[in-house]
Write a protein that holds these residues in place. Structure first.
Motif, short mmCIF file in Angstrom:
data_model
loop_
_atom_site.label_atom_id
_atom_site.label_comp_id
_atom_site.label_asym_id
_atom_site.label_seq_id
_atom_site.Cartn_x
_atom_site.Cartn_y
_atom_site.Cartn_z
N ARG A 167 0.76 -1.04 -0.09
CA ARG A 167 0.27 -0.08 0.09
C ARG A 167 0.87 1.34 -0.09
O ARG A 167 1.77 1.31 0.67
N ASN A 168 0.48 2.12 -0.93
CA ASN A 168 0.96 3.69 -0.90
C ASN A 168 0.03 4.60 -1.46
O ASN A 168 -0.86 4.00 -1.94
N GLU A 169 0.19 5.79 -1.43
CA GLU A 169 -0.60 6.87 -1.74
C GLU A 169 -1.04 6.69 -3.21
O GLU A 169 -2.54 6.56 -3.34
N GLU A 170 -0.31 6.40 -4.24
CA GLU A 170 -0.71 6.28 -5.48
C GLU A 170 -1.49 4.98 -5.70
O GLU A 170 -2.66 5.00 -6.46
N VAL A 171 -0.87 3.82 -5.22
CA VAL A 171 -1.60 2.42 -5.38
C VAL A 171 -2.99 2.47 -4.97
O VAL A 171 -3.99 2.07 -5.49
N LEU A 172 -3.37 3.25 -3.59
CA LEU A 172 -4.70 3.28 -2.81
C LEU A 172 -5.31 4.25 -3.61
O LEU A 172 -6.61 3.91 -3.77
#
Lengths: 80, 585
Positions: free
Chosen positions: B472-477
């Motif tokens: 999970r990171n900002e872009e993926v989420l």
């Protein structure tokens, strides 16, 4: 049709393993069973989940020969 | 629409629902239990581990030590009043089960057998504790069957194979029961109740690879959301690093404990790069994230390069057969390979939902009221995996989930019994209160053409696995949230060809997908918002726990769609608070 639908719902179980094995069989294998085998399948579904799991994973063999044959068919139809 | 009236309606017939039902029936309340499958086929049957209780049958133990372990395991997000209550109530919960007929395994002394589980300590973080009571490897099955038999004896009324469609409430927010559908006839039924308890379990089916039964589609969580109740801490989902790829069944840590190790598509033992010392025995989240990273970076195995391999064949056939017989049986059955000869395709598998419908320790559903403190929602309760009490916080300890359902099933029922003394009559149900349920039913009877339900479900679970799984990171989420929002729109255009009434499973599956869609949105939105790593929620862009900003519970509201937060209850009932500390084992 509604008969198959009823059985399909009886194959919804408490364990993923049984959902996968019984669900695949009721879609693909059940139609090819003889009428007597179909009623045995119905009877099989009345066993508790833990018993079915032991049988269908091949850990314990059922005592009745007819059930053994049915269990073998379900195991053989398990999709890879 | 036909109507039946009861004192209490319980939706869900797993251990939580049945424990509550039994308590109520024994107090001579009129209780209805609605279950979409036959009650003993509820997912509680799959719980193998056991029930934690500080009985001290093997080694010295103490409920306070159990409480410490649970608070620490929760990464300090658990509510300490509820945790104290649960750990104190645990021994009694176990003795009650014994009384109900659960055949616990025994020590030579005749006392209940207890086994050691991870995360359990003596003396506040000292040596390993031995706390988990078990009935061989079928504790969940034994509990579920005993509770069901006791309920039959106590004359609980069961609506077997009924699917709950929507909760019913009036304009003042008082909950009055639910509309359910008899799956065998397709007929809707209004079940009027003075109190309603949701006990519908978790929502593992959100993820393509998961260990849960197919029934775990978060029906109660979604009904609560649509009725205006927020969902709490949905970003916290427990994953196991090694599930059978594409299927989900758990392969225990024992396989790596015996010397098994993981390989990527290049045949590399990649855990050496991620955890040079512990390698394949690194903690669950480290191993899970390493597998997901290998796959994301193109080093996966198989035609779609979407999994890695767990190699056991070097251990020799004897070891595999003797020490890992359960895994061998399962892999042989499903993959037609023998792990003694051939490596097993694996991928992280979703296992347990820590979040859910917010409740207090009496099982009452609670919501924030304007800017003030939270208040109970009149007439509505939730227990078990669908609820968030919160005793598991950001991560659940093994052996605490069965305990949760027993303790809070009973506590909710006791609260309901008191409530019923003061409420002798049913509240009137306004005519328009049934509209949401009727609209939902009519919608799937109307539209025949459109996108397939199975296709949309496969897309949803893949999006959730890729964008809201262990990596999970900002872009993926953010991508994941956009994708879920778009898919949820497309569900409006889906249709089912089968409009028959008798056992129309297509219609049930369509409504289950609606439920999954709403809970998916809650999960990915909460995960996107929480910019820290805590317990099971691990963000590679925010790798540390941030108690300054994030020692608080998330609340996701569906309509209007927004995040809200509330403080963690740090104050226990009688003992001193355990302040947050770095969590090391």
């Amino acid at each position: 049709m509604s008969e198959l639908a009823r059985l399909r719902w009886k194959c919804r179980r408490g364990m993923l393993e049984l959902d996968l094995l019984l669900g695949a069989f009721v879609e693909h294998g059940y139609q090819r069973l003889e009428p007597t085998q179909r009623s045995q399948f119905e009877r099989l579904l009345d066993y508790p989940d833990t018993v079915l799991l032991e049988w269908l994973l091949g850990r314990i063999q059922p005592t009745e020969r007819e059930i053994v044959q049915l269990v073998d068919k379900i195991r053989a139809s398990a999709a890879t | 629409m036909e109507k039946r009236s009861f004192d209490t309606l319980i939706i869900g017939a797993g251990g939580g629902g049945l424990r509550a039902a039994l308590q109520l029936s024994q107090a001579e309340a009129r209780v209805a239990v609605v279950s979409k499958v036959f009650p003993t086929r509820s997912h509680t049957v799959a719980a193998q581990g056991g029930v934690n209780a500080a009985l001290a049958n093997v080694l010295p133990d103490n409920w306070h030590w159990h409480m410490f372990d649970t608070v620490k395991g929760s990464d300090y997000l658990g509510d300490q009043d509820a945790i104290e209550y649960m750990c104190r109530a645990a021994p009694r919960a176990v003795y009650e089960l014994e009384h109900f007929g659960v055949p616990f395994s025994r020590l030579d002394t005749g006392k209940i057998y207890q086994r050691a589980f991870g995360g359990q300590s003596r003396d506040f973080g000292g040596d390993q504790a031995v706390r988990t009571c078990a009935a061989a490897d079928r504790t969940g099955h034994a509990i579920l069957h005993s509770l069901y038999q006791q309920n039959i004896r106590a004359r609980t009324h069961f609506f077997d194979e009924y699917f709950a469609i929507e909760l019913v409430h009036d304009d003042a927010g008082y909950f009055l029961g639910a509309v359910a559908m008899d799956i065998s006839s397709g007929e809707p039924l209004l079940i009027e109740a003075k109190t309603t308890i949701l006990a519908t379990g978790g929502v593992g089916q959100l993820f393509r690879t998961n260990t849960n039964a197919l029934v775990n589609t978060g029906d109660g969580m979604a009904m609560a959301l649509r009725a205006g109740i927020p969902l709490q801490d949905m970003e916290f989902f427990q994953f196991h690093p090694t599930g059978v790829a594409g299927k989900g069944m758990l392969i225990t840590e024992g396989a790596r404990g015996e010397g098994g190790y993981l390989l990527n598509g290049d045949g590399e033992r990649f855990m050496e790069r991620y955890a040079p010392n512990a390698k394949d025995l690194a903690s669950r989240d480290v191993v899970s994230r390493a597998i997901a990273t290998e796959v994301r970076e193109g080093r996966g195995v198989g035609a779609n390069r979407d999994h890695v391999l767990l190699k056991l064949d070097h251990l020799g056939a004897d070891i595999v057969k003797k020490r890992l017989p359960g895994i061998r049986d399962m892999v042989k059955t499903f993959l037609h390979i023998d792990p003694a000869d051939t490596p097993i395709p694996v991928y992280p598998t979703a296992h347990y939902t820590m979040g859910g419908i917010p409740t207090n320790r009496h099982g009452q559903v609670v919501v924030p009221v304007q800017q003030g403190a939270e208040e109970p929602v009149p007439g509505l309760y939730a227990v078990g995996e669908c609820a968030c009490v919160s005793v598991h916080g950001a991560n659940r300890l093994g052996g605490n989930s069965l305990l949760d359902i027993l303790v809070f099933g009973r506590a909710a029922a006791n609260h309901v019994i008191e409530h019923l003394k003061h409420q002798r009559y049913h509240q009137p149900i306004p005519a328009d209160a049934l509209a949401p349920a009727l609209q939902r039913l009519a919608r799937w009877n109307r539209q025949a053409r459109g996108e397939s339900i199975a296709g949309l479900r496969a897309q949803l679970t893949k999006i959730m696995e890729d964008h809201c799984g262990v990596f999970r990171n900002e872009e993926v989420l953010q991508e994941g949230r956009n994708a879920v929002m778009a898919l949820r729109e497309r569900l409006q255009d889906a249709g089912i060809e089968d409009h028959s009434q008798v056992f129309n499973t297509a219609r049930i599956e369509a409504m289950e997908l609606e439920n999954l869609m709403d809970v998916a949105l809650a999960t990915v939105s909460s995960a996107l918002a929480r910019r820290e790593s805590r317990g099971a929620h691990s963000r590679i862009d925010y790798p540390e726990r941030d108690d300054q900003q994030w020692l608080k519970h998330s609340l996701f509201n569906l309509d209007p769609m927004k995040m809200d937060y509330k403080p963690v209850r740090m104050q226990p009932l009688t003992v001193e608070s355990f302040p947050p500390k770095k969590r090391t084992y």
